[in-house]
Design an enzyme around this catalytic site. Structure first.
Site, PDB file in Angstrom:
ATOM      1  N   ASP A  27     -51.103   4.783 -43.853  1.00 39.54           N
ATOM      2  CA  ASP A  27     -50.314   5.749 -44.614  1.00 39.54           C
ATOM      3  C   ASP A  27     -50.636   5.595 -46.106  1.00 39.54           C
ATOM      4  O   ASP A  27     -51.190   4.568 -46.522  1.00 39.54           O
ATOM      5  CB  ASP A  27     -48.831   5.433 -44.333  1.00 39.54           C
ATOM      6  CG  ASP A  27     -47.877   6.280 -45.122  1.00 39.54           C
ATOM      7  OD1 ASP A  27     -48.128   7.477 -45.285  1.00 39.54           O
ATOM      8  OD2 ASP A  27     -46.851   5.708 -45.587  1.00 39.54           O
TER       9      ASP A  27
ATOM     10  N   ASP B 274     -48.371   7.044 -49.202  1.00 40.81           N
ATOM     11  CA  ASP B 274     -47.229   6.852 -50.102  1.00 40.81           C
ATOM     12  C   ASP B 274     -46.400   5.651 -49.668  1.00 40.81           C
ATOM     13  O   ASP B 274     -45.937   5.573 -48.528  1.00 40.81           O
ATOM     14  CB  ASP B 274     -46.358   8.117 -50.127  1.00 40.81           C
ATOM     15  CG  ASP B 274     -47.157   9.311 -50.628  1.00 40.81           C
ATOM     16  OD1 ASP B 274     -47.938   9.138 -51.580  1.00 40.81           O
ATOM     17  OD2 ASP B 274     -47.006  10.404 -50.050  1.00 40.81           O
TER      18      ASP B 274
END
Ligand code: MG
Length: 192
Positions: free
Chosen positions: A11, A13
Site C-alpha cells: 500500500d 498512504d
C-alpha cells in the site's frame, strides 16, 4: 525483478508515503490542535465541520500526493523486500475526491522507487483482484468482495491497534520482516 519471485503487494498512504505526517503538519501550520489518531479516516478524528473542511480540502488539493514525504525507512524497506527474494508491487487505492491523485501517485513512485516500480504499480481500490503472497497495508480491515491470495500484513499505526489481522509489521525497520514474509509465503492461497 525476474517476474518469477513471489509478489508482495504494498500500500502507499501510511505505508510508503507519509499521508498522516503531511496532514498533521498542515493542521499544525493552521494552529489546529493535534489529536490522537484513533480512526482510519483522518476526518473522523476531527468531526467538527470546520476541521473536516480543512482536511478534505487538503486531501483534494493539487500536489498533495505528489509531495508526500516517504515514511521512515520505506525506501530501504522496499529494497529489503527485493533482497529477500520477493517482488514488491504497489497496490494503492485512489482518492476519488482528488482529481490529480492517480497521476501524482505514479510520479511519486517513479521519483522515490524508480521506473520499474511505477510501471508495475496498481492504483485501484479493488485489491482482491491482484495476486500476491502478502498485502502490507495500514488499513485495519481490508474489505474485499471476494477471496484473496494474499495475507493482510497490518503496517502498524495508532489507528489500527484493533485490527483483527494477526500479522503485523512494526515499521520498515522491524527485524521480523523476513519472518513475516516467510509466514505469508507459507500461508498464501493459490487461485485454483
Ligand atoms: Mg494506507
Amino acid at each position: 525483478m525476474n517476474g518469477e519471485n513471489p509478489i508482495v503487494l504494498v500500500d502507499m498512504d501510511g505505508v510508503l508515503a507519509d499521508f498522516d505526517g503531511a496532514t498533521q503538519a498542515h493542521l499544525e501550520s493552521l494552529e489546529i490542535p493535534i489529536r490522537e489518531r484513533n480512526n482510519f479516516y483522518y476526518r473522523d478524528d476531527y468531526p467538527e465541520a470546520n476541521y473536516t473542511d480543512v482536511i478534505n480540502k487538503l486531501h483534494a488539493s493539487q500536489n498533495f500526493f505528489r509531495n508526500l514525504p516517504p515514511v521512515d525507512g520505506a525506501i530501504e524497506g522496499w529494497d529489503k523486500i527485493k533482497d529477500l527474494g520477493y517482488e514488491p508491487r504497489i497496490c494503492s487505492s485512489p482518492l476519488h475526491t482528488n482529481e490529480w491523485c492517480k497521476e501524482e501517485k505514479l510520479k511519486w513512485i517513479e521519483e522515490h522507487l524508480g521506473r520499474e516500480a511505477m510501471k508495475s504499480a496498481v492504483i485501484d481500490s479493488k485489491k482482491e483482484l491482484y495476486d500476491g503472497i502478502a498485502l502490507i497495508d495500514d488499513r485495519p480491515e481490508v474489505k474485499t468482495s471476494g477471496e484473496t491470495t494474499w495475507r493482510h500484513v497490518v503496517f502498524d499505526a495508532p489507528h489500527n491497534k484493533d485490527s483483527t489481522s494477526t500479522i503485523r509489521l512494526n515499521g520498515w525497520y522491524d527485524p521480523d520482516l523476513p519472518a513475516v514474509l516467510r509466514y505469508c509465503m507459507e500461508h498464501s492461497k493459490s487461485r485454483l
